[in-house]
Write an enzyme that holds these catalytic residues in place. Structure first.
Site, PDB file in Angstrom:
ATOM      1  N   HIS A  64       0.767  -1.198  -0.133  1.00 24.35           N
ATOM      2  CA  HIS A  64       0.025  -0.026  -0.021  1.00 24.35           C
ATOM      3  C   HIS A  64       0.836   1.311  -0.019  1.00 24.35           C
ATOM      4  O   HIS A  64       1.158   1.957   1.239  1.00 24.35           O
ATOM      5  CB  HIS A  64      -1.016  -0.024   1.205  1.00 24.35           C
ATOM      6  CG  HIS A  64      -1.894   1.049   1.298  1.00 24.35           C
ATOM      7  ND1 HIS A  64      -3.286   0.955   0.879  1.00 24.35           N
ATOM      8  CD2 HIS A  64      -1.924   2.238   1.519  1.00 24.35           C
ATOM      9  CE1 HIS A  64      -4.017   2.044   1.030  1.00 24.35           C
ATOM     10  NE2 HIS A  64      -3.060   2.833   1.412  1.00 24.35           N
ATOM     11  N   GLU A  73      -6.006  17.023   0.129  1.00 19.59           N
ATOM     12  CA  GLU A  73      -7.343  17.144   0.746  1.00 19.59           C
ATOM     13  C   GLU A  73      -7.506  18.365   1.509  1.00 19.59           C
ATOM     14  O   GLU A  73      -8.380  18.774   1.906  1.00 19.59           O
ATOM     15  CB  GLU A  73      -7.455  16.120   1.969  1.00 19.59           C
ATOM     16  CG  GLU A  73      -7.660  14.870   1.350  1.00 19.59           C
ATOM     17  CD  GLU A  73      -7.617  13.456   2.187  1.00 19.59           C
ATOM     18  OE1 GLU A  73      -7.527  13.686   3.374  1.00 19.59           O
ATOM     19  OE2 GLU A  73      -7.159  12.254   1.721  1.00 19.59           O
ATOM     20  N   THR A 102      -7.685   9.390  -2.196  1.00 15.88           N
ATOM     21  CA  THR A 102      -8.922  10.080  -2.031  1.00 15.88           C
ATOM     22  C   THR A 102      -9.133  10.853  -3.488  1.00 15.88           C
ATOM     23  O   THR A 102     -10.210  10.770  -3.880  1.00 15.88           O
ATOM     24  CB  THR A 102      -8.590  11.411  -1.255  1.00 15.88           C
ATOM     25  OG1 THR A 102      -8.173  10.859   0.133  1.00 15.88           O
ATOM     26  CG2 THR A 102      -9.990  11.920  -0.952  1.00 15.88           C
ATOM     27  N   ARG A 166     -14.848  10.800   3.868  1.00 13.09           N
ATOM     28  CA  ARG A 166     -14.110  10.924   2.385  1.00 13.09           C
ATOM     29  C   ARG A 166     -14.727   9.858   1.524  1.00 13.09           C
ATOM     30  O   ARG A 166     -14.595   9.637   0.257  1.00 13.09           O
ATOM     31  CB  ARG A 166     -12.773  10.974   2.363  1.00 13.09           C
ATOM     32  CG  ARG A 166     -11.954  12.203   2.945  1.00 13.09           C
ATOM     33  CD  ARG A 166     -10.635  11.894   3.286  1.00 13.09           C
ATOM     34  NE  ARG A 166     -10.649  10.917   4.448  1.00 13.09           N
ATOM     35  CZ  ARG A 166      -9.358  10.607   4.591  1.00 13.09           C
ATOM     36  NH1 ARG A 166      -8.241  11.220   4.327  1.00 13.09           N
ATOM     37  NH2 ARG A 166      -9.319   9.529   5.758  1.00 13.09           N
ATOM     38  N   ARG A 230      -5.523   2.307  13.338  1.00 18.04           N
ATOM     39  CA  ARG A 230      -5.781   3.909  13.448  1.00 18.04           C
ATOM     40  C   ARG A 230      -6.640   4.175  14.619  1.00 18.04           C
ATOM     41  O   ARG A 230      -6.864   5.240  15.224  1.00 18.04           O
ATOM     42  CB  ARG A 230      -6.173   4.424  12.264  1.00 18.04           C
ATOM     43  CG  ARG A 230      -7.617   4.123  11.908  1.00 18.04           C
ATOM     44  CD  ARG A 230      -7.896   4.788  10.349  1.00 18.04           C
ATOM     45  NE  ARG A 230      -7.592   6.137  10.360  1.00 18.04           N
ATOM     46  CZ  ARG A 230      -7.590   6.907   9.203  1.00 18.04           C
ATOM     47  NH1 ARG A 230      -7.551   6.297   7.979  1.00 18.04           N
ATOM     48  NH2 ARG A 230      -7.107   8.260   9.312  1.00 18.04           N
ATOM     49  N   ASP A 288       1.651   2.931   3.702  1.00 17.49           N
ATOM     50  CA  ASP A 288       0.912   4.134   3.187  1.00 17.49           C
ATOM     51  C   ASP A 288       1.848   5.390   2.619  1.00 17.49           C
ATOM     52  O   ASP A 288       1.642   6.482   2.826  1.00 17.49           O
ATOM     53  CB  ASP A 288       0.026   4.460   4.232  1.00 17.49           C
ATOM     54  CG  ASP A 288      -1.174   5.320   3.913  1.00 17.49           C
ATOM     55  OD1 ASP A 288      -1.411   5.337   2.508  1.00 17.49           O
ATOM     56  OD2 ASP A 288      -1.694   6.184   4.814  1.00 17.49           O
TER      57      ASP A 288
END
Length: 392
Positions: A64, A73, A102, A166, A230, A288
């Site tokens: 990822h 964003e 996103t 989102r 998270r 990430d």
């Protein structure tokens, strides 16, 4: 021209413990592993690396990464840049799977594919997932199943946002159809056909995925919710999915020092899952990297925090230093487990005869010392030997 690398005196975790071994690499593949390999009969240009009984493990498989950048964003200025080759290799990452986050409007799967091919040409191995946070999916061939079948580098779909402000708020029926597309695309192309789900901190968490398992015939192995550390409630739900055969993905870049309050530190997450009896073969970790989050400061201004790939090895190292979880289990979380989840094992995620020669040599303090990708030394003695095309 054919070339060879002989790693001597490696304390090999492949990721299973193999003891002190020599490893012979020829033309990008591991061809022999033995307690002693004589260099004399090797009639090829040969580089000998003495591992001096230090730990040698497979190259990391990071499933990822925002390889073409993420963020955006807080407006156009907050878009993160494309990742560079050495950002990955210095963290021990030799296989990467690119995702769009996103922004599925100004970032495109075609660009993601081009970047993946570029990274592969530069020396590591790169794949991609089609789609982004939202439904309907943004794809290359106007059909996610076609992308998986026709595009060699496309392993599945993702990251689709759930339990997040989102998210496009997909229904259970819509998500079931997406999972079916991935499963059929995988079946018809000989791939696993996974779907990665970006998990936000919403109160429903991954409940919709558990409901799909209860109400459909889709196997849990196609589901990979990421960012499960998270939030505490999300972390607890993920344990249920892992016990049902789904993969659960810890994000190494989600830590308190990175701007994530009320999270589970990644290395602690590995230890907790192990202590709670969660099947560890279902646990993976990703970075990430090159994603971005916006944090509101006390004065009301927004600060952009970009996620760096370095967190990947930092958290594996912390787990090794803690000594709570067996070494081979910790290593598997970053190597063989994500390789299996994405249908890349045994070419990736292990050090074995006929596997790709993706290898990390750690120093005495478990820091990344040497990284070999597809039989080429990318990092040695902590110095980058191979840089990306446009790196300074």
């Amino acid at each position: 021209m054919a070339n060879a690398i002989l790693i001597q005196n490696a304390n090999l975790y492949a990721p299973t413990p193999r003891g002190i071994q020599d490893i012979l690499i020829v033309n990008g593949s591991v061809v022999k592993i033995a307690p002693h390999i004589d260099a004399a009969p090797i009639e090829l240009p040969l580089q000998v690396i003495d591992a001096a009984e230090r730990m040698v493990i497979p190259g990391y498989v990071d499933q990822h990464v925002h390889i073409i950048g993420g963020g955006g964003e807080s407006g156009f200025y907050s878009r993160t840049p494309e990742i560079m080759l050495s950002n990955l290799t210095t963290a021990g990452i030799t296989t990467v799977i690119g995702v769009i986050g996103t922004d599925g409007t100004s970032r495109h799967p075609e660009t993601l594919l081009a970047k993946a091919r570029g990274l592969t040409q530069e020396g590591i191995t790169a794949y991609m997932l089609t789609g982004s946070y939202e439904l309907p999916l943004h794809t290359i061939l106007e059909d996610a199943r076609k992308d998986i079948i026709i595009v060699n580098e496309c392993l599945g779909i993702g990251e689709i946002a759930l339990s997040d402000h989102r998210s496009s708020e997909p229904t259970q029926e819509e998500l079931t159809k997406v999972l079916t597309q991935a499963r059929l695309g995988g079946m018809l192309s000989g791939k696993t056909g996974v779907v990665q789900f970006h998990m936000g901190v919403g109160k429903k968490g991954i409940q919709v995925l558990l409901d799909i398992l209860a109400d459909s015939e889709i196997p849990a192995k196609h589901m990979i919710p990421t960012h499960i550390n998270r939030a505490f409630h999300l972390f607890e739900q993920a344990k249920k999915l892992a016990k049902k055969g789904g993969y659960i993905d810890i994000t190494s870049g989600i830590r308190e020092q990175d701007g994530f309050p009320a999270c589970v530190k990644p290395s602690d997450a590995i230890a907790q899952l192990y202590s709670d009896g969660v099947p560890m073969e279902q646990v993976t970790m990703s970075s990430d990297a090159n994603g971005c989050m916006s944090v509101v400061l006390p004065d009301g201004n927004a600060k952009q925090l970009a996620v760096d790939a370095s967190s990947f090895h930092e958290e594996i190292r912390d787990a090794l230093l803690a000594g709570i979880v067996p070494v081979e289990t910790v290593v598997a979380v970053a190597t063989s487990n994500p390789a299996r989840a994405n249908g890349l094992y045994p070419k990736k995620g292990c050090v074995d005869v006929d596997s790709d020669a993706d290898v990390i040599i750690l120093d005495e303090d478990f820091l990344v010392d040497t990284v070999i990708a597809k039989g080429k030394v990318m990092v040695q003695n902590k110095k980058v030997l191979v840089k990306g095309t446009f790196e300074h």
